[in-house]
Design a protein around this motif. Structure first.
Motif, PDB file in Angstrom:
ATOM      1  N   THR A 181      16.647  12.843 -27.382  1.00 53.41           N
ATOM      2  CA  THR A 181      15.818  13.340 -26.291  1.00 53.41           C
ATOM      3  C   THR A 181      16.621  13.603 -25.019  1.00 53.41           C
ATOM      4  N   THR A 182      17.966  13.480 -25.102  1.00 48.11           N
ATOM      5  CA  THR A 182      18.771  13.677 -23.896  1.00 48.11           C
ATOM      6  C   THR A 182      19.962  14.586 -24.149  1.00 48.11           C
ATOM      7  N   GLY A 183      20.857  14.228 -25.076  1.00 50.85           N
ATOM      8  CA  GLY A 183      22.021  15.076 -25.313  1.00 50.85           C
ATOM      9  C   GLY A 183      23.133  14.357 -26.045  1.00 50.85           C
ATOM     10  N   PHE A 184      24.393  14.815 -25.805  1.00 48.19           N
ATOM     11  CA  PHE A 184      25.577  14.349 -26.523  1.00 48.19           C
ATOM     12  C   PHE A 184      26.549  13.704 -25.533  1.00 48.19           C
ATOM     13  N   ALA A 185      27.061  12.525 -25.888  1.00 51.65           N
ATOM     14  CA  ALA A 185      28.020  11.805 -25.062  1.00 51.65           C
ATOM     15  C   ALA A 185      29.419  11.977 -25.635  1.00 51.65           C
ATOM     16  N   CYS A 186      30.379  12.332 -24.783  1.00 58.50           N
ATOM     17  CA  CYS A 186      31.743  12.626 -25.218  1.00 58.50           C
ATOM     18  C   CYS A 186      32.727  12.114 -24.164  1.00 58.50           C
ATOM     19  N   GLY A 187      34.036  12.239 -24.496  1.00 55.59           N
ATOM     20  CA  GLY A 187      35.079  12.107 -23.501  1.00 55.59           C
ATOM     21  C   GLY A 187      35.695  10.749 -23.316  1.00 55.59           C
ATOM     22  N   ASP A 188      35.500   9.806 -24.232  1.00 55.54           N
ATOM     23  CA  ASP A 188      36.169   8.512 -24.112  1.00 55.54           C
ATOM     24  C   ASP A 188      37.614   8.671 -24.581  1.00 55.54           C
ATOM     25  N   VAL A 189      38.551   8.748 -23.635  1.00 56.09           N
ATOM     26  CA  VAL A 189      39.961   8.987 -23.973  1.00 56.09           C
ATOM     27  C   VAL A 189      40.711   7.687 -24.242  1.00 56.09           C
ATOM     28  N   GLN A 190      40.033   6.538 -24.161  1.00 55.66           N
ATOM     29  CA  GLN A 190      40.684   5.248 -24.384  1.00 55.66           C
ATOM     30  C   GLN A 190      40.335   4.660 -25.737  1.00 55.66           C
ATOM     31  N   GLY A 202      33.048   5.150 -26.407  1.00 58.17           N
ATOM     32  CA  GLY A 202      32.192   5.183 -25.239  1.00 58.17           C
ATOM     33  C   GLY A 202      32.349   4.044 -24.265  1.00 58.17           C
ATOM     34  N   LYS A 203      33.208   3.060 -24.564  1.00 60.88           N
ATOM     35  CA  LYS A 203      33.342   1.909 -23.677  1.00 60.88           C
ATOM     36  C   LYS A 203      34.606   1.955 -22.820  1.00 60.88           C
ATOM     37  N   GLY A 204      35.239   3.099 -22.757  1.00 58.56           N
ATOM     38  CA  GLY A 204      36.441   3.214 -21.935  1.00 58.56           C
ATOM     39  C   GLY A 204      36.695   4.646 -21.540  1.00 58.56           C
ATOM     40  N   GLY A 205      37.527   4.821 -20.554  1.00 63.56           N
ATOM     41  CA  GLY A 205      37.867   6.148 -20.077  1.00 63.56           C
ATOM     42  C   GLY A 205      38.611   6.031 -18.757  1.00 63.56           C
ATOM     43  N   HIS A 206      39.354   7.066 -18.411  1.00 64.74           N
ATOM     44  CA  HIS A 206      40.062   7.084 -17.141  1.00 64.74           C
ATOM     45  C   HIS A 206      40.210   8.530 -16.683  1.00 64.74           C
ATOM     46  N   CYS A 207      40.355   8.715 -15.397  1.00 62.73           N
ATOM     47  CA  CYS A 207      40.538  10.055 -14.864  1.00 62.73           C
ATOM     48  C   CYS A 207      41.994  10.478 -15.063  1.00 62.73           C
ATOM     49  N   THR A 212      19.121  19.312 -15.524  1.00 61.50           N
ATOM     50  CA  THR A 212      18.193  20.129 -16.299  1.00 61.50           C
ATOM     51  C   THR A 212      18.845  20.477 -17.644  1.00 61.50           C
ATOM     52  N   ARG A 213      18.106  21.177 -18.475  1.00 59.59           N
ATOM     53  CA  ARG A 213      18.597  21.522 -19.808  1.00 59.59           C
ATOM     54  C   ARG A 213      19.858  22.390 -19.707  1.00 59.59           C
ATOM     55  N   GLY A 214      20.914  22.008 -20.469  1.00 60.25           N
ATOM     56  CA  GLY A 214      22.159  22.761 -20.513  1.00 60.25           C
ATOM     57  C   GLY A 214      23.228  22.304 -19.555  1.00 60.25           C
ATOM     58  N   VAL A 215      22.930  21.334 -18.694  1.00 67.45           N
ATOM     59  CA  VAL A 215      23.905  20.871 -17.711  1.00 67.45           C
ATOM     60  C   VAL A 215      24.905  19.932 -18.376  1.00 67.45           C
ATOM     61  N   ILE A 216      26.166  20.004 -17.928  1.00 66.02           N
ATOM     62  CA  ILE A 216      27.185  19.062 -18.359  1.00 66.02           C
ATOM     63  C   ILE A 216      27.523  18.180 -17.158  1.00 66.02           C
ATOM     64  N   THR A 217      27.505  16.867 -17.352  1.00 68.74           N
ATOM     65  CA  THR A 217      27.622  15.932 -16.240  1.00 68.74           C
ATOM     66  C   THR A 217      28.718  14.908 -16.518  1.00 68.74           C
ATOM     67  N   MET A 218      29.385  14.471 -15.463  1.00 64.82           N
ATOM     68  CA  MET A 218      30.430  13.462 -15.557  1.00 64.82           C
ATOM     69  C   MET A 218      29.793  12.095 -15.341  1.00 64.82           C
ATOM     70  N   LEU A 219      30.013  11.186 -16.280  1.00 67.91           N
ATOM     71  CA  LEU A 219      29.398   9.869 -16.210  1.00 67.91           C
ATOM     72  C   LEU A 219      30.109   8.996 -15.179  1.00 67.91           C
ATOM     73  N   CYS A 220      29.334   8.153 -14.519  1.00 65.22           N
ATOM     74  CA  CYS A 220      29.861   7.251 -13.487  1.00 65.22           C
ATOM     75  C   CYS A 220      29.832   5.820 -14.027  1.00 65.22           C
ATOM     76  N   ASP A 231      35.179   8.808 -14.324  1.00 61.94           N
ATOM     77  CA  ASP A 231      36.400   8.772 -15.148  1.00 61.94           C
ATOM     78  C   ASP A 231      36.435  10.017 -16.021  1.00 61.94           C
ATOM     79  N   SER A 232      36.621   9.862 -17.332  1.00 60.96           N
ATOM     80  CA  SER A 232      36.769  11.024 -18.215  1.00 60.96           C
ATOM     81  C   SER A 232      35.529  11.315 -19.048  1.00 60.96           C
ATOM     82  N   ARG A 233      34.596  10.385 -19.129  1.00 62.58           N
ATOM     83  CA  ARG A 233      33.447  10.568 -20.019  1.00 62.58           C
ATOM     84  C   ARG A 233      32.458  11.574 -19.428  1.00 62.58           C
TER      85      ARG A 233
END
Length: 352
Positions: free
Chosen positions: A232-241, A245-250, A270-278, A285-287
């Motif tokens: 009901t929300t989307g896809f989580a990506c970008g954990d470079v560690q 999903g429990k790590g990441g860095h800029c 809104t629908r279609g937006v890509i957002t950087m997680l805090c 960071d990178s997620r």
């Protein structure tokens, strides 16, 4: 001797009797005076109380009389002004009620129940308690707002994703045929390789977009996974560690201690937006997260910095329909192979 002693006794007795009588008379006199004084105190206290009570009642009667006279004067003034045209007042009240009902029908009611709930109620969406916390969210306005942010200046980036066979984290009783079907029934570009295009708001959010671009160009996002799918929300990506999903860095050149200072949240989820997680207050960071449904619960927590194209959003919708998940984890391997910028010529054509 005897006579003289008898006289002495007689005189002494008379003296004693006289003194006793005088004492009794004095005592009675004092008691009479004291009783009279007490009676005077009681009488004066009673008189003062009666005077105070009578004055209180007199003031009450006078105030009541004044208020009654004021009411009578106002009534007489009203009669003198309106005369017999009391129907005018009644019609004005009815017009006010009709205007309030018309405003409610247009969605402009105001009060403890909020604005616009009555219109949605008439449309069959239930009362305010059934319309949800974000019942007054104007999605069309927010989508137009996001587009205006992108129009200030943007660059187009691509995200290449490879959808493979069944994930090693899936359980033993998962059907291999279902996993293969999930990987092959989606709209493919090159067998199981997909390319997502996203417009980045480089003018409004320069640091956040630069962090995303540099992490992609320097290969930090290569071979990372889409580690979670929220239907009901989307896809989580970008954990470079840790890739789960429990790590990441800029990017090391842009931030300190693995985090980057958060920029203002000028866009909405809104629908279609890509957002950087805090991961914490005032840092990113990178997620990142690809939003496929309107997500007002993310506003104020994460930093949107781009928007997927309609074709890319259609690919994500196909993944939602055809890829199975187990407690939010995809049952197939979904790996990001490359992230970068579209060539300058193509980005110029998209801007035109």
């Amino acid at each position: 001797f005897d006579i003289s002693s008898a006289k002495i006794k007689q005189e002494a007795g008379a003296t004693i009797e006289h003194s006793i009588a005088f004492t009794v008379w004095k005592t009675s006199r004092y008691s009479q005076q004291l009783g009279g004084f007490q009676n005077k105190i009681m009488l004066s206290t009673t008189a003062a109380a009666s005077r105070r009570t009578s004055s209180l009642w007199i003031s009450r009667i006078s105030s009541t009389t004044r208020s009654n006279s004021t009411i009578a004067k106002s009534k007489s003034t009203t009669r003198r002004v309106l005369g017999n045209n009391t129907d005018i007042v009644t019609s004005q009240l009815q017009q006010q009620q009709q205007r309030g009902f018309a405003a409610a029908m247009k969605g402009g009611t105001r009060g403890a129940r909020g604005h616009g709930w009555f219109l949605k109620y008439r449309q069959g969406l239930g009362g305010r308690h059934l319309q949800g916390k974000f019942w007054d969210r104007d999605i069309e306005f927010l989508e137009d707002w996001n587009q205006q942010i992108l129009d200030l200046g943007s660059k187009q980036a691509f995200i290449n994703v490879r959808v493979g066979s069944a994930s090693a984290s899936s359980s033993k009783h998962d059907d291999d045929h279902d996993a293969t079907k999930a990987a092959t029934t989606t709209k493919e570009k090159e067998e199981d390789e997909f390319q997502l295009l996203v417009d980045l708001a480089t003018e409004a959010l320069p640091e956040t977009t630069q962090n995303f671009i540099q992490l992609g160009l320097d290969g930090y996002y290569t071979n990372t996974t889409i580690y979670r799918i929220e239907k009901t929300t989307g896809f989580a990506c970008g954990d470079v560690q840790h890739l789960h999903g429990k790590g990441g860095h800029c990017h090391p050149d842009l931030g300190t201690y693995g985090v980057l200072k958060m920029e203002p949240m000028v866009m909405r989820h809104t629908r279609g937006v890509i957002t950087m997680l805090c991961p914490g207050v005032d840092r990113v960071d990178s997620r990142f997260f690809c939003v496929t449904h309107d997500a007002p619960q993310l506003d104020g927590y994460h930093v949107p910095f781009g928007k997927l194209t309609d074709e890319s959003l259609q690919i994500l919708d196909d993944w939602h329909k055809n890829i199975f998940t187990k407690r939010g984890k995809p049952t197939v391997d979904m790996t990001i192979t490359q992230i970068g910028l579209v060539n300058e010529e193509q980005s110029g054509q998209n801007a035109a």
